[in-house]
Write an enzyme that holds these catalytic residues in place. Structure first.
Site, mmCIF file in Angstrom:
data_model
loop_
_atom_site.group_PDB
_atom_site.id
_atom_site.type_symbol
_atom_site.label_atom_id
_atom_site.label_comp_id
_atom_site.label_asym_id
_atom_site.label_seq_id
_atom_site.Cartn_x
_atom_site.Cartn_y
_atom_site.Cartn_z
ATOM 1 N N CYS A 66 -5.806 1.064 -19.207
ATOM 2 C CA CYS A 66 -5.361 1.835 -18.038
ATOM 3 C C CYS A 66 -4.317 1.119 -17.177
ATOM 4 C CB CYS A 66 -6.549 2.249 -17.179
ATOM 5 S SG CYS A 66 -7.425 0.868 -16.455
ATOM 6 N N HIS A 106 0.831 -1.207 0.000
ATOM 7 C CA HIS A 106 0.000 0.000 0.000
ATOM 8 C C HIS A 106 0.859 1.249 0.000
ATOM 9 C CE1 HIS A 106 -2.936 -2.832 2.138
ATOM 10 N NE2 HIS A 106 -2.892 -3.036 0.843
#
Ligand code: PEP
Ligand code: MG
Length: 749
Positions: free
Chosen positions: A677, A364
């Site tokens: 993307c 993260h």
């Protein structure tokens, strides 16, 4: 006997402290120390070996061996008994050194006369500094007490080394933390940065390792441990509803905090003459040395828990903590063993770069670093022990390399690189307002990926036409609890406000696999990437998805809303998700909320299966966006997080491009807008090939828009397309060589 040893050990430490305080040079001090130790341990020889570089130890002082050997005798890590102690971090204690495994005879020292050998590592918090050795003529094994006493002395020597007590001539006695160091890690986020070290957890400095008053040190230790226990219990109470991993860590903390063995060892260290903090650090150093040896992942984690706990205890004892009052240096480069996304966000854009000793590409923290476009290097081993606050440092995120205290040549080469990047950025900014129009007259849509409010300013500065992928899970990942609907709605509204009418494609929650919410019960899945993730969670447990859809609808209120569902593997998942959305819209209307002016609904194509969905899917879906990161990992069956395999297959492999081509064709048949993307959209050559095959819109990190646009504006996509399919005809595995060659020939013209 033990008591006598304790007093002896305290006496020796006191004498050591006196030499520390005396005003002599480093070499003289070392000489005094070897003399002291040999004398007080009744051994004929005492020698100190220190590292002169990472691989080589040097005899730096001796009592008993030939003085001419000092600074001449060297051995490599692992070589001889001394090298063995240094490599393993373990004590060697033998009555018959020549017969011991690994013994290497060094004639220049005259050590052939000595039979028994006791060598202990001089190490500080897992950092190897050298080896302390005593030797005797008679073939006796040193007692446990003697061994222990020598370890205590080695600990003090380590502290003295850190404090600069032995600085002298030559590499082995050179001042620590002053040489240039190059550390190799792995790229977490590209980019180059120059700045100064800012340690996330400043190292605790034990200025006073020796104490004369064991009684008061014991009281200090007991009180500090009590404070630690109370703190751990409080953390446990607070997180009883938390996730399993966190609980496991806290349980381990509690186990160690209550461990009699740990406490007993530290008490013994104190009774030998160490201060309370030195005792904690001694045990911590040993745990770190063990950590480097064990292979078992679970055990390693527990040892690292003990390490964290020791740090907490040290901070309590020394009163040094995160709040040290130190000022952040200019251009701070954050150094940490690991860091959570919340902490990283708090630093925000203040940071010029980040270097983590652990961490991973998909963590993260890495996601946040990428969102903030801060160069990041992970797996830079030793960085937390090598770097000091304020040190000059250069981070090369492209190569995954860190230059700590770089010398002038590195500095000027690195600055050249930064200047070149800046020049390129300048060139790109001159085309910021221009379309990505190719030589053959096609215009490719240039959008950016985002996920945090912090990303939004880039919409303006990068020249992106909109946000092609807004990763909504980041807002969930950086918190400690589930965000409320009202919070989300306010945030999405702010995103739309800052986009000033530009299109923002919100991707609904994409959790699972590597994106695990800290506050959601984790699932034990054998293969999370293929498991319960993204839309699968959304459909099976629709509560969160509904809440998020409501927040999006309310945020748009009268404005256009664009959203897409992640990880759709078959038509029915899209239909089911749409049905949820329709129900939510109807409910919102009933509740009297203003609905969006229009709603565009798309799906992400991230599994090969969707490319073969029925035509009706392509007709029904509002638009498609290829999630190339996931699509590629499933197409090649190569985990995107696994360093061993993730670069093994080229995106420009003809098989993968043929799959993209298929999707392009199917979208054309149904008149369905198509974008891409994944990370490859931001790599100029990959982007060029995708566009040549027929992808109309690319969405990438903001920093990539300039380089990609600049290349697209220089090429003819029709020609590129021919090159690609010709390479396929010729049976080439990847079209990269052909395309690179073609680009080269273009530049030559
Ligand atoms: C992808 O898989 O390419 C994608 C854009 O989604 P994420 O990287 O967030 O999984
Ligand atoms: Mg994905």
């Amino acid at each position: 006997m033990a008591e006598r040893m304790e007093t002896e050990s305290r006496k020796l430490l006191r004498r050591l402290r006196d030499t520390m305080a005396s005003d002599v040079a480093g070499q003289a001090r070392l000489d005094q120390i070897t003399h002291l130790i040999a004398d007080s341990m009744g051994s004929e020889v005492c020698s100190v070996y220190l590292f002169r570089d990472e691989e080589t130890l040097e005899l730096c002082a001796t009592e008993g061996l030939k003085p001419e050997a000092v600074h001449q005798t060297r051995m490599r890590l692992g070589e001889g008994l001394v090298g063995r102690v240094a490599r393993t971090g373990q004590v060697v204690n033998t009555p018959d050194a020549p017969a011991a495994k690994g013994f290497r005879y060094m004639p220049e020292t005259g050590e052939e006369r000595y039979s028994s050998f006791l060598g202990v590592p001089i190490q500080r918090l897992g950092e190897k500094l050298g080896v302390l050795v005593v030797q005797s003529r008679d073939a006796r094994e040193f007692s446990e007490d003697e061994q222990y006493a020598l370890e205590v002395v080695a600990m003090v020597l380590a502290e003295m080394t850190e404090l600069g007590a032995f600085i002298g001539e030559g590499a082995a006695l050179s001042a620590r933390h002053q040489q240039a160091v190059l550390l190799r890690g792995t790229t977490g986020q590209e980019g180059a940065a120059e700045g100064h070290v800012w340690l996330h957890e400043p190292r605790v400095v034990v200025a006073n390792p020796i104490s004369d008053d064991p009684q008061s040190e014991l009281v200090r230790l007991t009180e500090a441990v009590e404070q630690l226990r109370v703190g751990v219990d409080r953390m446990l109470e607070m997180s009883l509803t938390g996730d399993k991993d966190q609980l496991q860590v806290l349980e381990a903390y509690r186990m160690f905090a209550n461990s009699k063995g740990w406490m007993r060892r530290m008490e013994e260290d104190i009774s030998r003459g160490l201060s309370a903090e030195a005792a904690v650090e001694k045990e911590q150093s040993q745990a770190r040395a063990r950590m480097q040896q064990v292979q078992d992942a679970y055990l390693r984690e527990r040892l690292s828990d003990l390490d964290d706990l020791s740090n907490r205890l040290l901070r309590i004892l020394t009163g040094q903590g995160s709040e040290t009052g130190a000022e952040m240096p200019p251009d701070p480069i954050l150094i940490a063993r690991n860091i959570g996304p919340g902490d990283l966000l708090e630093y925000g854009r203040k940071l010029r770069g980040i270097v983590l000793e652990e961490g991973s590409v998909g963590s993260h923290a890495a996601i946040v670093a990428r969102a903030l476009a801060i160069p990041l290097v992970v797996h830079a081993s030793r960085i937390t022990t090598e770097a000091l606050n304020g040190d000059h440092i250069m981070v090369d995120g492209d190569q995954g390399v860190v230059h700590l205290r770089p010398d002038d040549t590195v500095v000027s080469a690195f600055r050249d690189k930064i200047a070149m990047l800046a020049q390129a950025q300048e060139r790109f900014s001159s085309i910021r307002g221009l379309p990505a129009e190719t030589k053959c007259g096609r215009t490719i849509g240039m959008h950016m990926n985002a996920g945090l409010m912090a990303d939004l300013p880039s919409l303006e500065s990068s020249g992106a036409e909109g946000v092609g992928l807004f990763r909504t899970e980041l807002q969930f990942l950086v918190r400690n609890q589930m965000p409320k609907r009202s919070e989300l709605s306010a945030l999405y509204a702010r995103v739309l406000d800052s986009a000033k009418g530009k299109r923002v494609v919100f991707r609904t929650l994409d959790i699972g696999s590597d994106k695990v919410l800290p506050y959601m019960k984790p699932n034990d899945e054998p293969n999370p990437a293929l498991g319960w993730r993204a839309i699968r969670v959304g459909l099976d447990k629709p509560g969160i998805m509904r809440m998020q859809l409501q927040a999006l609808i309310r945020a748009a209120a009268g404005r256009p809303l664009t959203l897409m569902f992640p990880f759709i593997a078959q038509f029915e998942e899209y239909t089911a998700a749409r049905a949820e959305l329709d129900k939510t819209i109807a409910r919102e209307e009933r509740l009297g909320h203003v609905l969006p002016e229009s709603i565009e609904i798309g799906a992400m194509l991230e599994t090969p299966s969707l490319a073969f969905a029925p035509k009706k899917f392509f007709d029904d879906v509002g638009f498609l966006s290829i999630g190339g990161n996931d699509l590629k990992q499933f197409f090649f069956a190569a985990d995107r997080e696994n360093e061993r395999v993730r670069r093994r297959y080229d995106t420009l492999n003809v098989s993968f491009l043929s799959l993209i081509d298929k999707v392009v064709q199917r979208c054309r048949e149904s008149n369905t807008p198509l974008s891409f993307c994944g990370e490859d959209a931001g790599r100029p050559i990959e982007a060029l090939c995708l566009a040549a095959i027929g992808v109309e819109t690319l969405s990438m990190r903001p920093a990539s828009i300039g380089p990609v646009k600049s290349l697209l504006r220089r090429v003819n996509l029709e020609e590129a397309r021919e090159i690609i399919w010709d390479a396929r005809e010729r049976g080439e595995q990847s079209v990269r060589p052909a395309i690179v060659e073609w680009l080269r020939s273009q530049n030559g013209n």
